[in-house]
Design an enzyme around this catalytic site. Structure first.
Site, PDB file in Angstrom:
ATOM      1  N   TRP A   6      -6.552  35.182  17.770  1.00  0.00           N
ATOM      2  CA  TRP A   6      -6.777  35.041  16.147  1.00  0.00           C
ATOM      3  C   TRP A   6      -7.901  34.137  15.799  1.00  0.00           C
ATOM      4  O   TRP A   6      -8.852  34.170  14.969  1.00  0.00           O
ATOM      5  CB  TRP A   6      -5.479  35.018  15.405  1.00  0.00           C
ATOM      6  CG  TRP A   6      -5.461  34.921  13.823  1.00  0.00           C
ATOM      7  CD1 TRP A   6      -4.672  34.169  13.039  1.00  0.00           C
ATOM      8  CD2 TRP A   6      -6.222  35.896  12.918  1.00  0.00           C
ATOM      9  NE1 TRP A   6      -4.873  34.329  11.800  1.00  0.00           N
ATOM     10  CE2 TRP A   6      -5.773  35.445  11.705  1.00  0.00           C
ATOM     11  CE3 TRP A   6      -7.082  36.561  13.389  1.00  0.00           C
ATOM     12  CZ2 TRP A   6      -6.690  35.918  10.841  1.00  0.00           C
ATOM     13  CZ3 TRP A   6      -7.931  37.430  12.166  1.00  0.00           C
ATOM     14  CH2 TRP A   6      -7.498  37.021  10.996  1.00  0.00           C
ATOM     15  N   ARG A  27      -7.832  24.276  26.602  1.00  0.00           N
ATOM     16  CA  ARG A  27      -8.212  24.214  28.076  1.00  0.00           C
ATOM     17  C   ARG A  27     -10.012  24.095  28.296  1.00  0.00           C
ATOM     18  O   ARG A  27     -10.722  24.933  27.831  1.00  0.00           O
ATOM     19  CB  ARG A  27      -7.845  25.408  28.731  1.00  0.00           C
ATOM     20  CG  ARG A  27      -6.336  25.679  28.962  1.00  0.00           C
ATOM     21  CD  ARG A  27      -5.945  26.984  29.596  1.00  0.00           C
ATOM     22  NE  ARG A  27      -6.044  28.314  28.675  1.00  0.00           N
ATOM     23  CZ  ARG A  27      -6.933  29.196  29.150  1.00  0.00           C
ATOM     24  NH1 ARG A  27      -7.344  29.315  30.485  1.00  0.00           N
ATOM     25  NH2 ARG A  27      -7.111  30.331  28.634  1.00  0.00           N
ATOM     26  N   LYS A  99       1.641  31.983  11.286  1.00  0.00           N
ATOM     27  CA  LYS A  99       2.615  32.649  10.619  1.00  0.00           C
ATOM     28  C   LYS A  99       3.799  32.221  11.027  1.00  0.00           C
ATOM     29  O   LYS A  99       4.345  32.738  12.044  1.00  0.00           O
ATOM     30  CB  LYS A  99       2.299  34.118  10.608  1.00  0.00           C
ATOM     31  CG  LYS A  99       1.020  34.251   9.724  1.00  0.00           C
ATOM     32  CD  LYS A  99       0.668  35.889   9.709  1.00  0.00           C
ATOM     33  CE  LYS A  99      -0.930  36.140   9.311  1.00  0.00           C
ATOM     34  NZ  LYS A  99      -1.097  37.445   9.250  1.00  0.00           N
ATOM     35  N   GLY A 129      -3.025  38.492   6.113  1.00  0.00           N
ATOM     36  CA  GLY A 129      -3.217  39.889   5.777  1.00  0.00           C
ATOM     37  C   GLY A 129      -3.111  40.596   6.730  1.00  0.00           C
ATOM     38  O   GLY A 129      -2.643  40.302   7.946  1.00  0.00           O
ATOM     39  N   LYS A 184       7.205  39.049   8.109  1.00  0.00           N
ATOM     40  CA  LYS A 184       6.770  40.474   8.948  1.00  0.00           C
ATOM     41  C   LYS A 184       6.883  40.484  10.541  1.00  0.00           C
ATOM     42  O   LYS A 184       7.219  41.670  10.890  1.00  0.00           O
ATOM     43  CB  LYS A 184       5.202  40.645   8.479  1.00  0.00           C
ATOM     44  CG  LYS A 184       4.197  39.580   8.871  1.00  0.00           C
ATOM     45  CD  LYS A 184       3.567  40.032  10.053  1.00  0.00           C
ATOM     46  CE  LYS A 184       2.536  38.971  10.518  1.00  0.00           C
ATOM     47  NZ  LYS A 184       1.485  39.600  11.274  1.00  0.00           N
ATOM     48  N   SER A 247       0.251  45.267  18.142  1.00  0.00           N
ATOM     49  CA  SER A 247       1.019  43.995  17.444  1.00  0.00           C
ATOM     50  C   SER A 247       1.741  43.452  18.722  1.00  0.00           C
ATOM     51  O   SER A 247       2.723  44.356  19.332  1.00  0.00           O
ATOM     52  CB  SER A 247       1.575  44.627  16.335  1.00  0.00           C
ATOM     53  OG  SER A 247       2.861  43.870  16.101  1.00  0.00           O
ATOM     54  N   ASN A 249       4.592  41.622  18.361  1.00  0.00           N
ATOM     55  CA  ASN A 249       5.811  41.648  17.853  1.00  0.00           C
ATOM     56  C   ASN A 249       6.453  43.104  18.039  1.00  0.00           C
ATOM     57  O   ASN A 249       7.600  43.258  18.381  1.00  0.00           O
ATOM     58  CB  ASN A 249       5.941  41.132  16.584  1.00  0.00           C
ATOM     59  CG  ASN A 249       5.905  39.535  16.478  1.00  0.00           C
ATOM     60  OD1 ASN A 249       6.659  38.992  16.794  1.00  0.00           O
ATOM     61  ND2 ASN A 249       4.483  39.262  16.036  1.00  0.00           N
ATOM     62  N   VAL A 273       5.945  34.490  24.157  1.00  0.00           N
ATOM     63  CA  VAL A 273       6.996  34.797  23.506  1.00  0.00           C
ATOM     64  C   VAL A 273       6.615  35.434  22.018  1.00  0.00           C
ATOM     65  O   VAL A 273       5.511  34.689  21.417  1.00  0.00           O
ATOM     66  CB  VAL A 273       7.919  33.695  23.037  1.00  0.00           C
ATOM     67  CG1 VAL A 273       9.096  34.129  22.002  1.00  0.00           C
ATOM     68  CG2 VAL A 273       8.579  33.349  24.363  1.00  0.00           C
ATOM     69  N   GLU A 275       5.929  35.793  18.269  1.00  0.00           N
ATOM     70  CA  GLU A 275       6.298  34.871  17.175  1.00  0.00           C
ATOM     71  C   GLU A 275       7.677  35.211  16.419  1.00  0.00           C
ATOM     72  O   GLU A 275       8.251  34.243  16.137  1.00  0.00           O
ATOM     73  CB  GLU A 275       5.058  34.905  16.019  1.00  0.00           C
ATOM     74  CG  GLU A 275       5.166  33.689  15.116  1.00  0.00           C
ATOM     75  CD  GLU A 275       4.662  32.336  15.554  1.00  0.00           C
ATOM     76  OE1 GLU A 275       5.544  31.515  15.710  1.00  0.00           O
ATOM     77  OE2 GLU A 275       3.438  32.392  15.903  1.00  0.00           O
TER      78      GLU A 275
END
Length: 325
Positions: A6, A27, A99, A129, A184, A247, A249, A273, A275
């Site tokens: 991101w 890094r 987020k 968004g 979300k 995605s 998640n 992991v 989020e």
């Protein structure tokens, strides 16, 4: 500040919009790779603009910057910002790209920034968004929300991000943008779990719709505007994260739904992991403190942290008493 998918994607957007961009990587070897090859192959496909200069020196990255975008994971923001704050200018706009809700304090990311950096809330903006990094890096059309209580800063950031493929909208509702973004990911885990155990589009639609209902209940309790959660930072982000195979998640939830353990899902995610696994704990605690009911979030929490199976979670949700919508 942060050279993950991101952070790198938004660095590309900023460079494509004509800005000079410094990209901080934790890094040194990654910073060297970006400068040498103009690629961040571990996170995104494609070449990065020459206007992006990477560094692993936070003081070098922050020196003279008029806008600082914070793209580290939500649960590491406090520790990182504590190290960085003395290198940030006195009128710099600080932008949260993370987020989540901080564990323990139950603070939104903008609140963490205000507390740690000691800045006025009007200097803090949020970008949120339906923004899947891989698609944005490819230049596919996308829109986002720039939320800030200072309209001048919001418009300045909007102009800095506007390109032929990336369209930012301004909004003054920081709370709404952050609640939508934090919650979300949890609902996307639920959608992934449903898909993983073979459930179809009716189920997905029901999860997204009822997920939005509980996000709005929490948002309104915290002072968010319903219109924000009915827009890009709410339903828009929710749909993209719940439905896309890109995605993290949703994919993580799908592995759990198909019978995988948390350890197996974690291994398949390269040790990252999702989020929402962390967020479900802090979101549920925040909701409880405001006496807000969030049954989907609670079910995800029980699967991720209490050993409940996905099939048991589905039965639990379907067994709830019927009521008006």
């Amino acid at each position: 500040m942060g050279a993950g998918a991101w952070g790198t994607a938004l660095a590309k957007v900023l460079a494509d919009a004509g800005n000079s961009v410094r990209l901080w990587s934790r890094r040194p070897e990654l910073a060297d790779e970006i400068n040498r090859t103009h690629r961040n192959a571990g996170y995104l496909d494609g070449r990065l603009p020459d206007a992006i200069q990477a560094t692993s020196d936070h003081a070098e990255a922050l020196g003279g910057a008029c806008t600082v975008l914070l793209a580290v994971p939500s649960q590491t923001l406090r520790a990182n910002l504590t190290q960085w704050k003395d290198s940030i200018g006195t009128d710099t706009t600080l932008v949260s790209l993370a987020k989540g809700i901080e564990l323990g304090t139950l603070m939104r990311m903008s609140q963490v920034i205000v507390q740690v950096a000691g800045v006025d809330p009007s200097r803090v903006a949020v970008v949120s968004g339906p923004n899947l990094a891989s698609e944005i890096a490819q230049g596919q059309p996308a829109a986002t929300v720039v939320a800030c209580t200072d309209s001048g800063r919001a418009v300045a950031l909007q102009r800095a991000l506007a390109t032929g493929y990336f369209r930012p909208y301004t909004n003054s509702d920081v709370i709404g943008a952050e609640v939508g973004g934090a919650c979300k990911n949890v609902i996307a885990l639920a959608c992934g779990m449903a898909a993983g155990c073979g459930l179809g589009e009716n189920t997905a639609a029901a999860i997204i719709t009822r997920g939005l209902a509980e996000i709005m209940r929490l948002g309104i309790a915290l002072g968010a505007k319903p219109a924000t959660l009915a827009g890009l930072a709410g339903i828009g982000d929710l749909v993209a994260t719940c439905m896309s195979p890109h995605s993290r998640n949703r994919s993580f939830g799908e592995r759990l739904g198909s019978g995988g353990t948390m350890a197996a899902a974690l291994a398949a995610s390269g040790g990252h992991v999702a989020e929402g696994v962390t967020s479900c704990e802090s979101v549920l605690a925040l909701a409880s403190s405001y006496d807000v009911e969030m049954p989907l979030t609670e079910a995800v929490h029980r699967v991720c942290h209490r050993g409940l199976s996905v099939n048991e979670a589905v039965a639990l949700l379907l067994g709830r008493s019927t009521k008006p919508e």
